[in-house]
Scaffold this motif. Structure first.
Motif, PDB file in Angstrom:
ATOM      1  N   GLU A  45       0.828  -1.208   0.000  1.00  0.00           N
ATOM      2  CA  GLU A  45       0.000   0.000   0.000  1.00  0.00           C
ATOM      3  C   GLU A  45       0.863   1.259   0.000  1.00  0.00           C
ATOM      4  O   GLU A  45       0.619   2.193  -0.771  1.00  0.00           O
ATOM      5  N   LEU A  46       1.870   1.284   0.868  1.00  0.00           N
ATOM      6  CA  LEU A  46       2.736   2.453   0.974  1.00  0.00           C
ATOM      7  C   LEU A  46       3.550   2.660  -0.290  1.00  0.00           C
ATOM      8  O   LEU A  46       3.743   3.797  -0.734  1.00  0.00           O
ATOM      9  N   GLN A  47       4.016   1.577  -0.905  1.00  0.00           N
ATOM     10  CA  GLN A  47       4.763   1.697  -2.155  1.00  0.00           C
ATOM     11  C   GLN A  47       3.868   2.279  -3.244  1.00  0.00           C
ATOM     12  O   GLN A  47       4.312   3.106  -4.046  1.00  0.00           O
ATOM     13  N   GLY A  48       2.611   1.866  -3.270  1.00  0.00           N
ATOM     14  CA  GLY A  48       1.654   2.417  -4.230  1.00  0.00           C
ATOM     15  C   GLY A  48       1.418   3.902  -4.007  1.00  0.00           C
ATOM     16  O   GLY A  48       1.370   4.691  -4.954  1.00  0.00           O
ATOM     17  N   GLN A  49       1.282   4.298  -2.742  1.00  0.00           N
ATOM     18  CA  GLN A  49       1.091   5.714  -2.428  1.00  0.00           C
ATOM     19  C   GLN A  49       2.322   6.531  -2.808  1.00  0.00           C
ATOM     20  O   GLN A  49       2.195   7.648  -3.321  1.00  0.00           O
ATOM     21  N   LEU A  50       3.484   5.977  -2.562  1.00  0.00           N
ATOM     22  CA  LEU A  50       4.726   6.666  -2.896  1.00  0.00           C
ATOM     23  C   LEU A  50       4.853   6.840  -4.410  1.00  0.00           C
ATOM     24  O   LEU A  50       5.226   7.915  -4.890  1.00  0.00           O
ATOM     25  N   GLU A  51       4.511   5.814  -5.171  1.00  0.00           N
ATOM     26  CA  GLU A  51       4.547   5.912  -6.634  1.00  0.00           C
ATOM     27  C   GLU A  51       3.532   6.935  -7.134  1.00  0.00           C
ATOM     28  O   GLU A  51       3.814   7.675  -8.080  1.00  0.00           O
ATOM     29  N   ALA A  52       2.368   6.988  -6.503  1.00  0.00           N
ATOM     30  CA  ALA A  52       1.346   7.960  -6.903  1.00  0.00           C
ATOM     31  C   ALA A  52       1.829   9.382  -6.641  1.00  0.00           C
ATOM     32  O   ALA A  52       1.564  10.291  -7.431  1.00  0.00           O
ATOM     33  N   GLU A  53       2.546   9.578  -5.530  1.00  0.00           N
ATOM     34  CA  GLU A  53       3.095  10.897  -5.228  1.00  0.00           C
ATOM     35  C   GLU A  53       4.143  11.305  -6.252  1.00  0.00           C
ATOM     36  O   GLU A  53       4.230  12.467  -6.626  1.00  0.00           O
ATOM     37  N   LYS A  54       4.955  10.351  -6.688  1.00  0.00           N
ATOM     38  CA  LYS A  54       6.020  10.639  -7.652  1.00  0.00           C
ATOM     39  C   LYS A  54       5.453  10.967  -9.028  1.00  0.00           C
ATOM     40  O   LYS A  54       6.046  11.706  -9.788  1.00  0.00           O
TER      41      LYS A  54
END
Length: 71
Positions: A45-54
């Protein structure tokens, strides 16, 4: 706490379990760490959120658009 900091904490918790085990006991004291499957889920989940932020905020960083024009 930022997403990156949360991800680092989750990764540290996963590493602790993978190296030292899920649960251990010394004398009468027992330590049980977090559920590994929940940590993996949170990590994803956190990796997905981080990718969305990038990306552009929509998670479409790896998206291509093709236009087919009938001419």
């Amino acid at each position: 706490m930022s997403i990156l900091e949360q991800l680092q904490q989750v990764n540290n918790a996963i590493a602790a379990i993978e190296i030292g085990g899920q649960e251990y006991q010394i004398g009468s004291r027992r330590l049980k760490r977090a559920d590994l499957s929940l940590l993996y889920q949170r990590q994803k989940e956190l990796q997905g959120q981080l990718e969305a932020e990038k990306s552009d905020g929509f998670g479409l960083a790896n998206t291509s658009v093709a236009i087919f024009d009938r001419r």
